[in-house]
Design a protein around this motif. Sequence first.
Motif, PDB file in Angstrom:
ATOM      1  N   MET A 229      -7.964   1.155   2.123  1.00 47.74           N
ATOM      2  CA  MET A 229      -7.584   2.261   2.997  1.00 47.74           C
ATOM      3  C   MET A 229      -6.068   2.352   3.019  1.00 47.74           C
ATOM      4  O   MET A 229      -5.369   1.352   3.170  1.00 47.74           O
ATOM      5  CB  MET A 229      -8.119   2.048   4.418  1.00 47.74           C
ATOM      6  CG  MET A 229      -7.829   3.203   5.384  1.00 47.74           C
ATOM      7  SD  MET A 229      -6.181   3.140   6.159  1.00 47.74           S
ATOM      8  CE  MET A 229      -6.325   1.671   7.165  1.00 47.74           C
ATOM      9  N   LEU A 230      -5.553   3.554   2.854  1.00 45.93           N
ATOM     10  CA  LEU A 230      -4.127   3.822   2.962  1.00 45.93           C
ATOM     11  C   LEU A 230      -3.945   5.108   3.752  1.00 45.93           C
ATOM     12  O   LEU A 230      -4.527   6.135   3.402  1.00 45.93           O
ATOM     13  CB  LEU A 230      -3.475   3.965   1.580  1.00 45.93           C
ATOM     14  CG  LEU A 230      -1.986   4.328   1.589  1.00 45.93           C
ATOM     15  CD1 LEU A 230      -1.167   3.213   2.223  1.00 45.93           C
ATOM     16  CD2 LEU A 230      -1.492   4.629   0.178  1.00 45.93           C
ATOM     17  N   LYS A 231      -3.172   5.048   4.819  1.00 47.07           N
ATOM     18  CA  LYS A 231      -2.970   6.212   5.676  1.00 47.07           C
ATOM     19  C   LYS A 231      -1.485   6.451   5.877  1.00 47.07           C
ATOM     20  O   LYS A 231      -0.759   5.562   6.312  1.00 47.07           O
ATOM     21  CB  LYS A 231      -3.675   6.029   7.026  1.00 47.07           C
ATOM     22  CG  LYS A 231      -3.544   7.235   7.939  1.00 47.07           C
ATOM     23  CD  LYS A 231      -4.511   7.158   9.107  1.00 47.07           C
ATOM     24  CE  LYS A 231      -4.170   6.056  10.062  1.00 47.07           C
ATOM     25  NZ  LYS A 231      -5.024   6.079  11.274  1.00 47.07           N
ATOM     26  N   LEU A 232      -1.050   7.674   5.575  1.00 42.66           N
ATOM     27  CA  LEU A 232       0.304   8.150   5.829  1.00 42.66           C
ATOM     28  C   LEU A 232       0.218   9.252   6.866  1.00 42.66           C
ATOM     29  O   LEU A 232      -0.535  10.206   6.692  1.00 42.66           O
ATOM     30  CB  LEU A 232       0.960   8.675   4.550  1.00 42.66           C
ATOM     31  CG  LEU A 232       0.944   7.749   3.327  1.00 42.66           C
ATOM     32  CD1 LEU A 232       1.564   8.453   2.135  1.00 42.66           C
ATOM     33  CD2 LEU A 232       1.670   6.452   3.611  1.00 42.66           C
ATOM     34  N   SER A 233       0.976   9.139   7.940  1.00 43.64           N
ATOM     35  CA  SER A 233       0.835  10.109   9.023  1.00 43.64           C
ATOM     36  C   SER A 233       2.176  10.408   9.658  1.00 43.64           C
ATOM     37  O   SER A 233       3.067   9.561   9.719  1.00 43.64           O
ATOM     38  CB  SER A 233      -0.137   9.586  10.090  1.00 43.64           C
ATOM     39  OG  SER A 233       0.325   8.366  10.640  1.00 43.64           O
ATOM     40  N   THR A 234       2.306  11.653  10.108  1.00 43.02           N
ATOM     41  CA  THR A 234       3.407  12.088  10.953  1.00 43.02           C
ATOM     42  C   THR A 234       2.793  12.628  12.251  1.00 43.02           C
ATOM     43  O   THR A 234       1.610  12.474  12.494  1.00 43.02           O
ATOM     44  CB  THR A 234       4.238  13.172  10.244  1.00 43.02           C
ATOM     45  OG1 THR A 234       3.426  14.340  10.063  1.00 43.02           O
ATOM     46  CG2 THR A 234       4.730  12.691   8.891  1.00 43.02           C
ATOM     47  N   ASP A 235       3.622  13.281  13.041  1.00 43.23           N
ATOM     48  CA  ASP A 235       3.104  13.828  14.289  1.00 43.23           C
ATOM     49  C   ASP A 235       2.059  14.899  14.052  1.00 43.23           C
ATOM     50  O   ASP A 235       1.171  15.112  14.892  1.00 43.23           O
ATOM     51  CB  ASP A 235       4.246  14.399  15.134  1.00 43.23           C
ATOM     52  CG  ASP A 235       5.152  13.305  15.660  1.00 43.23           C
ATOM     53  OD1 ASP A 235       4.707  12.141  15.679  1.00 43.23           O
ATOM     54  OD2 ASP A 235       6.296  13.608  16.040  1.00 43.23           O
ATOM     55  N   ARG A 236       2.114  15.588  12.913  1.00 41.23           N
ATOM     56  CA  ARG A 236       1.240  16.736  12.693  1.00 41.23           C
ATOM     57  C   ARG A 236       0.405  16.668  11.421  1.00 41.23           C
ATOM     58  O   ARG A 236      -0.451  17.511  11.217  1.00 41.23           O
ATOM     59  CB  ARG A 236       2.073  18.029  12.678  1.00 41.23           C
ATOM     60  CG  ARG A 236       2.665  18.344  14.044  1.00 41.23           C
ATOM     61  CD  ARG A 236       3.630  19.511  13.951  1.00 41.23           C
ATOM     62  NE  ARG A 236       4.130  19.837  15.274  1.00 41.23           N
ATOM     63  CZ  ARG A 236       5.113  19.196  15.885  1.00 41.23           C
ATOM     64  NH1 ARG A 236       5.696  18.184  15.266  1.00 41.23           N
ATOM     65  NH2 ARG A 236       5.514  19.545  17.098  1.00 41.23           N
ATOM     66  N   MET A 237       0.675  15.715  10.548  1.00 37.89           N
ATOM     67  CA  MET A 237      -0.068  15.627   9.292  1.00 37.89           C
ATOM     68  C   MET A 237      -0.505  14.196   9.040  1.00 37.89           C
ATOM     69  O   MET A 237       0.128  13.247   9.492  1.00 37.89           O
ATOM     70  CB  MET A 237       0.786  16.140   8.128  1.00 37.89           C
ATOM     71  CG  MET A 237       1.026  17.644   8.169  1.00 37.89           C
ATOM     72  SD  MET A 237       1.979  18.224   6.750  1.00 37.89           S
ATOM     73  CE  MET A 237       3.606  17.582   7.157  1.00 37.89           C
TER      74      MET A 237
END
Length: 829
Positions: A229-237
């Motif tokens: 599992m790899l997750k890249l996140s910002t406030d909106r994406m």
Amino acid sequence: MKKAILITFCVLCFPVLSHAVALPGDPALLEPMGTTPVAQTQEKVLFAYTIRPGDTLWDIAKWVLKDPFQWPEMLKYNYIENPDLIYPGDRLIVPSPDVLEQVRQARDVREIAAIRKAAESGARVEELQPLPEGLSRSLSPTASELVRVPLYETKEEDDERSSDLKLSGRKNITLECREYKGGTSPNYFSSGYTRRESLNLTLSGQIMKTIKVEGEFYQSDQSLENTYMLKLSTDRMELLLGDFSATLPDTEFVLENRNISGGRFTADFASSGGIAIVGASKGIDRYEKFYGDRTQGPYYLANAPVVFGSEMIMLNKNKLIRGTEYEFDYFSGRIIFLKQVVDDVTLVEVIYESRQTIYPRSLYAARLWSKPFSWLRLAGSMVREEDPEEAGVVDVGVGNTLTPIGHWVLGTDVQSEIPGFGKVSGEFAFSRYQANRLVSDKTEGQALKAAATGSIGPVGMKGYYRKTSPDFMRVGGSEQGSDLFNYGGSADFKTGGPYTLAGAYDYKEVLQNGIRELTQQSSVQARVFPQAWPSWGYEYFFLDEQNDAQESSRKLDHETIRHTGIVGVEQDYYAASIRGEQEKREGKLADRNSAQTRRLEISANSKNLSWLTMSGLFNYQRVDASGDSLAALEDYAVTKVKVNGAFKPSERYSLTLANEWVWDEAYGSTRTLDTKLNLRPIDTIRLDADYTWETLQSLVGSVYQPVYTQTASGQLEITPWQPLSVRLSPSLRWTGLAQGGGLLNKTRTDLGTVKWAQMAQLTHELEGKRELYILTDSTDPGLRFQTEQETRKAAYAARIVFSNALSGDAKASYEQFQKTELQFIFSGV
């Protein structure tokens, strides 16, 4: 794809090692030549920018703030809700990043106005020059471009924190040698030498200051595949790669939870958003139950191979632990129980996912939504799941074949707020299913639902309508042929005074497995809760159930009417209530079976006492049955009493008691007693003790008899000085006949653990364990010994810490398992 994730881990680790390199965002490049950084001046400065043709909000935020993801906060600061309504010539005020962070956390327009007032008080506004040409062609401006622009300066420590990634991992290597002594080994026992390896990597942190990174990779030679599992996140994406449960939010008819391996991208902005999913269906949900055959196994599941880690195995509703209480082979679906023999009255339940290995089944899903007005939201969804046509028909043996399937679902939904009333919503979906993609035959269906929730004055209302055609199928949903027709609603009346009134109605008709089922349900509730008098309430409930089954054993047609009254009182230190209920269930078939139930419940509990908690419950239930057939119920009565208490005079001492008595005319009496004691007289000594007595009606041989079970356990932990701790954990559990005192089984466990540390870099742990299990033959009148098994285990573990980024673990264990079985054969007993 499995290899790609390892490469991604390496790439994402690069920023941790690259602080010495002058990257875009390095403070050495951010300071404009010949100017004083804004962060170092005492004067408050705001920047104003005039929109020009070709400008984008992304470029403006990237150029002025060095953070393109702050463009939504920049719009909020200027009171702009819709970014599509910005035109050349409009003027934007751009504050500092700290002010925009306050705007992001603001809850409403009033807070934004207060933030803007404070930021502009006494500030000087400076006009910005047009954006340089070619800026939109690169996400990172060059060093020469950075020199020409009045940028907000970022502190050096903030820039270092913007690329902060942590990669940690563990490599496990297990060597095991098993040897069977005492005759021929059973078929589930494998002797010899085995070597097992597993690797677990975890990645966490952030890059580019605004992107949060989470990752995990697991590899084991015991699993069918690697999990990652790899997750890249910002406030909106958010971008997610790996194994996950796929679903489309705010929809009912399109996609149910589906376990897949692939990727998902989600975006959520102020007025629009979407989600896209691409992957391969990982497994199909399964459920099996069966009874034991008085052995430890092996037992086999009907659908294999099994998705690694998806199984949940329960014995009589008690969940077991893999590796400790059972072994599981994911290739063949084989189960071997390690702790006990599973007899023919023990229920085994297994929830798992069987893997799709015949076809590389793919799944594609997408959902887009838009909010053109503050009161309206529109959305569309699509799901496609299919097998490749070129795979053809697959022969799976025994005259059975599998064909490639195709499944499409399209849906649209709307949500709207009506001023002065509430919310309305609706959804429509269309499905097309091909059981064989090699031929043109297909089934199509539709689904529709509508709902409204709102209020008019003191009256709150809710209504809904749902309809699916017989051939409608959602991906991962109910099986083909479920024709649903459902509508209903509810209303409540609240004046703000000491009383409420509510009512509800629901009608549901569904065709499932060839049987049409119809259910009608209605209820009315009234409650009065004056401040100076006890509160009271009344509830009326009506239920009508019927179906058109042809078999008499599955035929259903009856109605239930229930009246409930409740009186309660609540004071500063106690609360009490009395509840009475009368229920009549009457069949409308030829046998006219009916049952009338009366219930009385009295409860009380203490309040607002930190050192004492008490609660009590008395429950009486009487059932009077009548009917013309042998299937009619028998009359019986059940009385239940519960008394619970907890005494905690200080943080170091506590005593908890829980008692329950049940007198059942049909199944006999039961009793449960649970006592817990926690003592910590000094900081270096801790004692926990637990004693449980339970008496139940169990099947012994072929007759139900009262059987008791007693469990005593304790834990003593002594820490004479900080680097050393000793823990002793003995436990004893035995089961026998309440009448006659015969022993059915007994388990005794002695566990001891010693931990000590040599400085901060090296720690040791030594563990010793002995477990003895004795089982008697319940069919033998003398309850003679049948099975005895003993387990002895010794283990040593050590951990050495070389640095904050590197540590190693070593563990060695020796386990001896001895089992003796005797077989009795009785005749004429």
